[in-house]
Design a protein around this motif. Structure first.
Motif, PDB file in Angstrom:
ATOM      1  N   SER A 100      -7.508   6.243  -0.411  1.00  0.00           N
ATOM      2  CA  SER A 100      -8.919   6.204  -0.800  1.00  0.00           C
ATOM      3  C   SER A 100      -9.085   5.854  -2.272  1.00  0.00           C
ATOM      4  CB  SER A 100      -9.586   7.552  -0.526  1.00  0.00           C
ATOM      5  OG  SER A 100      -9.607   7.820   0.850  1.00  0.00           O
ATOM      6  N   LEU A 101      -8.243   6.444  -3.127  1.00  0.00           N
ATOM      7  CA  LEU A 101      -8.307   6.131  -4.565  1.00  0.00           C
ATOM      8  C   LEU A 101      -7.985   4.665  -4.821  1.00  0.00           C
ATOM      9  CD1 LEU A 101      -6.666   9.214  -6.322  1.00  0.00           C
ATOM     10  CD2 LEU A 101      -9.040   8.460  -6.504  1.00  0.00           C
ATOM     11  N   ALA A 102      -6.946   4.162  -4.176  1.00  0.00           N
ATOM     12  CA  ALA A 102      -6.557   2.762  -4.372  1.00  0.00           C
ATOM     13  C   ALA A 102      -7.682   1.829  -3.932  1.00  0.00           C
ATOM     14  CB  ALA A 102      -5.271   2.462  -3.612  1.00  0.00           C
ATOM     15  N   LYS A 103      -8.306   2.153  -2.816  1.00  0.00           N
ATOM     16  CA  LYS A 103      -9.421   1.328  -2.330  1.00  0.00           C
ATOM     17  C   LYS A 103     -10.614   1.425  -3.272  1.00  0.00           C
ATOM     18  CE  LYS A 103     -11.964   0.172   1.777  1.00  0.00           C
ATOM     19  NZ  LYS A 103     -12.077   0.324   3.213  1.00  0.00           N
ATOM     20  N   LEU A 104     -10.927   2.632  -3.733  1.00  0.00           N
ATOM     21  CA  LEU A 104     -12.039   2.846  -4.651  1.00  0.00           C
ATOM     22  C   LEU A 104     -11.892   1.997  -5.911  1.00  0.00           C
ATOM     23  CD1 LEU A 104     -14.600   4.510  -5.480  1.00  0.00           C
ATOM     24  CD2 LEU A 104     -13.007   6.136  -6.515  1.00  0.00           C
ATOM     25  N   TYR A 105     -10.678   1.934  -6.446  1.00  0.00           N
ATOM     26  CA  TYR A 105     -10.424   1.178  -7.672  1.00  0.00           C
ATOM     27  C   TYR A 105     -10.122  -0.292  -7.407  1.00  0.00           C
ATOM     28  CZ  TYR A 105     -10.619   5.506 -10.227  1.00  0.00           C
ATOM     29  OH  TYR A 105     -11.049   6.687 -10.774  1.00  0.00           O
ATOM     30  N   GLY A 106     -10.110  -0.696  -6.139  1.00  0.00           N
ATOM     31  CA  GLY A 106      -9.915  -2.100  -5.795  1.00  0.00           C
ATOM     32  C   GLY A 106      -8.496  -2.598  -5.976  1.00  0.00           C
ATOM     33  N   VAL A 107      -7.522  -1.693  -5.946  1.00  0.00           N
ATOM     34  CA  VAL A 107      -6.132  -2.102  -6.142  1.00  0.00           C
ATOM     35  C   VAL A 107      -5.291  -1.938  -4.878  1.00  0.00           C
ATOM     36  CG1 VAL A 107      -6.177  -1.661  -8.625  1.00  0.00           C
ATOM     37  CG2 VAL A 107      -5.421   0.143  -7.057  1.00  0.00           C
ATOM     38  N   ASP A 108      -5.937  -1.599  -3.768  1.00  0.00           N
ATOM     39  CA  ASP A 108      -5.187  -1.399  -2.535  1.00  0.00           C
ATOM     40  C   ASP A 108      -4.474  -2.679  -2.109  1.00  0.00           C
ATOM     41  OD1 ASP A 108      -7.912  -2.178  -2.196  1.00  0.00           O
ATOM     42  OD2 ASP A 108      -7.774  -1.782  -0.048  1.00  0.00           O
ATOM     43  N   GLY A 109      -5.024  -3.833  -2.428  1.00  0.00           N
ATOM     44  CA  GLY A 109      -4.373  -5.104  -2.108  1.00  0.00           C
ATOM     45  C   GLY A 109      -3.200  -5.426  -3.021  1.00  0.00           C
ATOM     46  N   LEU A 110      -3.170  -4.826  -4.207  1.00  0.00           N
ATOM     47  CA  LEU A 110      -2.074  -5.062  -5.140  1.00  0.00           C
ATOM     48  C   LEU A 110      -0.856  -4.218  -4.830  1.00  0.00           C
ATOM     49  CD1 LEU A 110      -4.098  -5.104  -8.483  1.00  0.00           C
ATOM     50  CD2 LEU A 110      -3.254  -7.072  -7.190  1.00  0.00           C
ATOM     51  N   LEU A 111      -1.082  -3.077  -4.214  1.00  0.00           N
ATOM     52  CA  LEU A 111       0.006  -2.161  -3.881  1.00  0.00           C
ATOM     53  C   LEU A 111       0.292  -2.237  -2.385  1.00  0.00           C
ATOM     54  CD1 LEU A 111      -1.267   0.926  -5.890  1.00  0.00           C
ATOM     55  CD2 LEU A 111       0.594  -0.596  -6.543  1.00  0.00           C
ATOM     56  N   GLN A 112       1.551  -2.264  -2.037  1.00  0.00           N
ATOM     57  CA  GLN A 112       1.948  -2.246  -0.625  1.00  0.00           C
ATOM     58  C   GLN A 112       1.990  -0.789  -0.182  1.00  0.00           C
ATOM     59  OE1 GLN A 112       2.376  -5.004   1.270  1.00  0.00           O
ATOM     60  NE2 GLN A 112       1.635  -6.061  -0.541  1.00  0.00           N
ATOM     61  N   LEU A 113       0.873  -0.298   0.316  1.00  0.00           N
ATOM     62  CA  LEU A 113       0.740   1.108   0.690  1.00  0.00           C
ATOM     63  C   LEU A 113       0.818   1.244   2.205  1.00  0.00           C
ATOM     64  CD1 LEU A 113      -2.240   2.051  -1.627  1.00  0.00           C
ATOM     65  CD2 LEU A 113       0.170   2.429  -2.063  1.00  0.00           C
ATOM     66  N   GLU A 114       1.656   2.147   2.661  1.00  0.00           N
ATOM     67  CA  GLU A 114       1.783   2.437   4.084  1.00  0.00           C
ATOM     68  C   GLU A 114       1.409   3.891   4.302  1.00  0.00           C
ATOM     69  OE1 GLU A 114       5.655   1.313   5.484  1.00  0.00           O
ATOM     70  OE2 GLU A 114       5.653  -0.451   4.208  1.00  0.00           O
ATOM     71  N   ALA A 115       0.465   4.120   5.187  1.00  0.00           N
ATOM     72  CA  ALA A 115      -0.028   5.475   5.438  1.00  0.00           C
ATOM     73  C   ALA A 115       1.023   6.320   6.132  1.00  0.00           C
ATOM     74  CB  ALA A 115      -1.292   5.423   6.282  1.00  0.00           C
ATOM     75  N   SER A 116       0.909   7.621   5.939  1.00  0.00           N
ATOM     76  CA  SER A 116       1.787   8.543   6.642  1.00  0.00           C
ATOM     77  C   SER A 116       1.350   8.598   8.096  1.00  0.00           C
ATOM     78  CB  SER A 116       1.727   9.926   6.019  1.00  0.00           C
ATOM     79  OG  SER A 116       0.454  10.480   6.212  1.00  0.00           O
ATOM     80  N   ALA A 117       2.251   9.026   8.954  1.00  0.00           N
ATOM     81  CA  ALA A 117       1.959   9.115  10.376  1.00  0.00           C
ATOM     82  C   ALA A 117       0.781  10.055  10.627  1.00  0.00           C
ATOM     83  CB  ALA A 117       3.180   9.583  11.135  1.00  0.00           C
ATOM     84  N   ALA A 118       0.673  11.105   9.833  1.00  0.00           N
ATOM     85  CA  ALA A 118      -0.422  12.063  10.003  1.00  0.00           C
ATOM     86  C   ALA A 118      -1.763  11.453   9.639  1.00  0.00           C
ATOM     87  CB  ALA A 118      -0.163  13.297   9.136  1.00  0.00           C
TER      88      ALA A 118
END
Length: 95
Positions: A75-93
């Protein structure tokens, strides 16, 4: 795989970055995976830390991704518009 500490806030982000920078240097060429499953407390300093790690990895010809991130980090990465810059993979939970 590199593990993030349990706490990454403004107070300890500099120390965490130093530790991760040294670990990034030691990683072999190719993909670097940062495991965020142990995160318990963090603030926006974590976003800056991850962006700096991404920058360092690229400078050294490596690719970086973050696995098992808490939903709040996504949510923080998306809020700051950097989610596309970081390769983020969500936890299974979180999926």
């Amino acid at each position: 795989m590199l593990l993030l500490p349990a706490t990454v806030t403004m107070e300890d982000a500099r120390d965490a970055l130093g530790m991760l920078e040294q670990a990034l240097k030691r990683e072999p060429e190719g993909d670097i995976v940062i495991d965020a499953s142990g995160l318990q407390q963090f603030d926006t300093a974590l976003i800056a830390l991850l962006l700096e790690c991404e920058r360092l990895a690229q400078a050294w010809g490596k690719r970086m991704s973050v696995r098992h991130m808490p939903p709040k980090l996504a949510s923080l990465a998306k809020l700051y518009g950097v989610d596309g810059l970081l390769q983020l993979e969500a936890s299974a939970a979180a999926v």
